[in-house]
Design an enzyme around this catalytic site. Structure first.
Site, mmCIF file in Angstrom:
data_model
loop_
_atom_site.group_PDB
_atom_site.id
_atom_site.type_symbol
_atom_site.label_atom_id
_atom_site.label_comp_id
_atom_site.label_asym_id
_atom_site.label_seq_id
_atom_site.Cartn_x
_atom_site.Cartn_y
_atom_site.Cartn_z
ATOM 1 N N ASP A 17 30.800 47.682 32.430
ATOM 2 C CA ASP A 17 30.234 48.527 33.480
ATOM 3 C C ASP A 17 30.324 50.014 33.122
ATOM 4 O O ASP A 17 31.297 50.441 32.499
ATOM 5 C CB ASP A 17 30.983 48.258 34.796
ATOM 6 C CG ASP A 17 30.248 48.819 35.995
ATOM 7 O OD1 ASP A 17 29.053 49.156 35.874
ATOM 8 O OD2 ASP A 17 30.879 48.938 37.064
ATOM 9 N N GLY A 18 29.316 50.756 33.528
ATOM 10 C CA GLY A 18 29.378 52.209 33.397
ATOM 11 C C GLY A 18 28.385 52.825 32.423
ATOM 12 O O GLY A 18 28.439 54.029 32.170
ATOM 13 N N ARG A 30 19.173 56.129 31.650
ATOM 14 C CA ARG A 30 20.125 55.000 31.707
ATOM 15 C C ARG A 30 20.054 54.121 30.455
ATOM 16 O O ARG A 30 21.060 53.632 29.960
ATOM 17 C CB ARG A 30 19.832 54.150 32.946
ATOM 18 C CG ARG A 30 20.039 54.887 34.261
ATOM 19 C CD ARG A 30 19.659 53.974 35.424
ATOM 20 N NE ARG A 30 20.417 52.749 35.378
ATOM 21 C CZ ARG A 30 21.659 52.630 35.845
ATOM 22 N NH1 ARG A 30 22.248 53.645 36.414
ATOM 23 N NH2 ARG A 30 22.292 51.480 35.760
ATOM 24 N N GLU A 64 21.253 39.718 39.697
ATOM 25 C CA GLU A 64 20.868 40.882 40.505
ATOM 26 C C GLU A 64 20.207 41.977 39.656
ATOM 27 O O GLU A 64 19.442 42.794 40.165
ATOM 28 C CB GLU A 64 22.085 41.481 41.218
ATOM 29 C CG GLU A 64 22.664 40.613 42.327
ATOM 30 C CD GLU A 64 23.469 39.418 41.810
ATOM 31 O OE1 GLU A 64 23.949 39.484 40.662
ATOM 32 O OE2 GLU A 64 23.568 38.413 42.545
ATOM 33 N N ASN A 65 20.485 41.989 38.359
ATOM 34 C CA ASN A 65 19.916 43.037 37.493
ATOM 35 C C ASN A 65 18.386 42.962 37.392
ATOM 36 O O ASN A 65 17.740 43.934 37.013
ATOM 37 C CB ASN A 65 20.521 42.988 36.085
ATOM 38 C CG ASN A 65 21.934 43.533 36.018
ATOM 39 O OD1 ASN A 65 22.707 43.169 35.143
ATOM 40 N ND2 ASN A 65 22.285 44.405 36.960
ATOM 41 N N ARG A 68 16.480 45.790 39.067
ATOM 42 C CA ARG A 68 16.491 47.179 38.563
ATOM 43 C C ARG A 68 15.063 47.603 38.216
ATOM 44 O O ARG A 68 14.175 46.755 38.063
ATOM 45 C CB ARG A 68 17.376 47.256 37.320
ATOM 46 C CG ARG A 68 18.831 47.038 37.691
ATOM 47 C CD ARG A 68 19.751 47.590 36.664
ATOM 48 N NE ARG A 68 21.110 47.510 37.170
ATOM 49 C CZ ARG A 68 22.160 48.053 36.586
ATOM 50 N NH1 ARG A 68 22.022 48.715 35.461
ATOM 51 N NH2 ARG A 68 23.357 47.949 37.104
ATOM 52 N N ARG A 185 37.294 44.696 33.435
ATOM 53 C CA ARG A 185 36.113 45.429 33.905
ATOM 54 C C ARG A 185 36.314 46.903 33.578
ATOM 55 O O ARG A 185 37.389 47.453 33.846
ATOM 56 C CB ARG A 185 35.901 45.261 35.408
ATOM 57 C CG ARG A 185 34.653 45.998 35.880
ATOM 58 C CD ARG A 185 34.294 45.752 37.322
ATOM 59 N NE ARG A 185 32.986 46.311 37.604
ATOM 60 C CZ ARG A 185 32.097 45.794 38.434
ATOM 61 N NH1 ARG A 185 32.374 44.706 39.090
ATOM 62 N NH2 ARG A 185 30.925 46.372 38.622
#
Ligand code: FPP
Length: 242
Positions: A17-18, A30, A64-65, A68, A185
């Site tokens: 993540d990040g 991104r 869920e991605n 995007r 994570r």
């Protein structure tokens, strides 16, 4: 150093993540963060190979991605294909076996083809098993397992009494993988985000403050040293473990 790693986790799973926040810090898009994230993937795989960690599972793309922006989804697909094509030789040289979990049928045919052919190419390797979670969601995994078990019961192939934890495990995407020992994570967020809900039942959780593109072998080593200090009781008392 390998000799420091006594009491190693057999299976490490990572929520990477990040990337987006890191890119924003650099004033970049991104997708640039994801590109840098691939570097970290390479480092982490290398570390697991060097230290003979048998299983590494990376959350590369969640169900869920798909929500995007289309451009970001496209960039992630391209990165995945590029990674597979570019790293296949190195993975092979390092005796890495590749696997994928998730609803892979949702991927464009071209991406699926490269993925499946790379998995096939590396299938005889016997070192670290690298599993990519792609279009993965733990609830979806449990739903598809439940549906398949229900169908077998309905058709008479299976008795309801035969449905136990071991059987459910066999219907998960991770049927061939052991439970997760250590879940990491990055980015300071402390959430599970629908990742391997069944498989982390007894996992140790480790949250690293750094963003994924900044995560290095040193950070991973820190996580492993921290893991070594923990006492995993699996519901028993300390005394019972002695
Ligand atoms: C989370 O960061 C990361 C992802 C959604 C994708 C992870 C993908 C990679 C590291 C590159 C591709 C992987 C492989 C195996 C080739 P985020 O975008 O949610 O970051 P944010 O929370 O800062 O916005």
């Amino acid at each position: 150093m390998a000799e420091e790693l006594i009491n190693k986790p057999r299976h490490i799973a990572i929520i990477m993540d990040g990337n987006g926040r890191w890119a924003k810090q650099q004033g970049m898009l991104r997708a640039f963060g994801h590109e840098r994230g691939v570097r970290t993937v390479r480092e982490v795989v290398e570390y697991c190979v060097e230290h003979e960690i048998p299983y590494l599972t990376l959350y590369a793309f969640s169900t869920e991605n798909w929500n995007r922006p289309a451009l970001e989804v496209k960039a992630l697909m391209e990165l995945l294909v590029k990674f597979l094509k570019k790293e296949a030789d190195e993975l092979d040289k390092n005796n890495v076996r590749l696997g994928a979990i998730g609803s892979l049928e949702r991927f464009p045919e071209k991406v699926r083809e490269v993925l499946l052919s790379t998995i096939d190419r590396l299938k005889h390797n016997t070192g670290t098993t690298l599993t990519l979670a792609l279009s993965y969601g733990a609830r979806e995994e449990l739903v598809q397992a439940t549906r398949r078990i229900a169908e077998e019961v309905k058709s008479g192939k299976l008795n309801t009494e035969a449905v136990d934890e071991r059987l459910v495990q066999r219907y998960l995407y991770t049927a061939d993988l052991p439970d997760v020992d250590l879940l990491i994570r990055t980015s300071g967020e402390q959430r599970i985000s629908n990742f391997l809900l069944w498989q982390i039942a007894y996992a140790e959780l480790y949250f690293a403050e750094v963003l994924w593109p900044e995560f290095t072998k040193e950070h991973l080593k820190e996580a492993l040293l921290n893991y070594q200090k923990r006492e995993r009781r699996f519901g028993k008392t300390s005394e019972q473990l002695k």
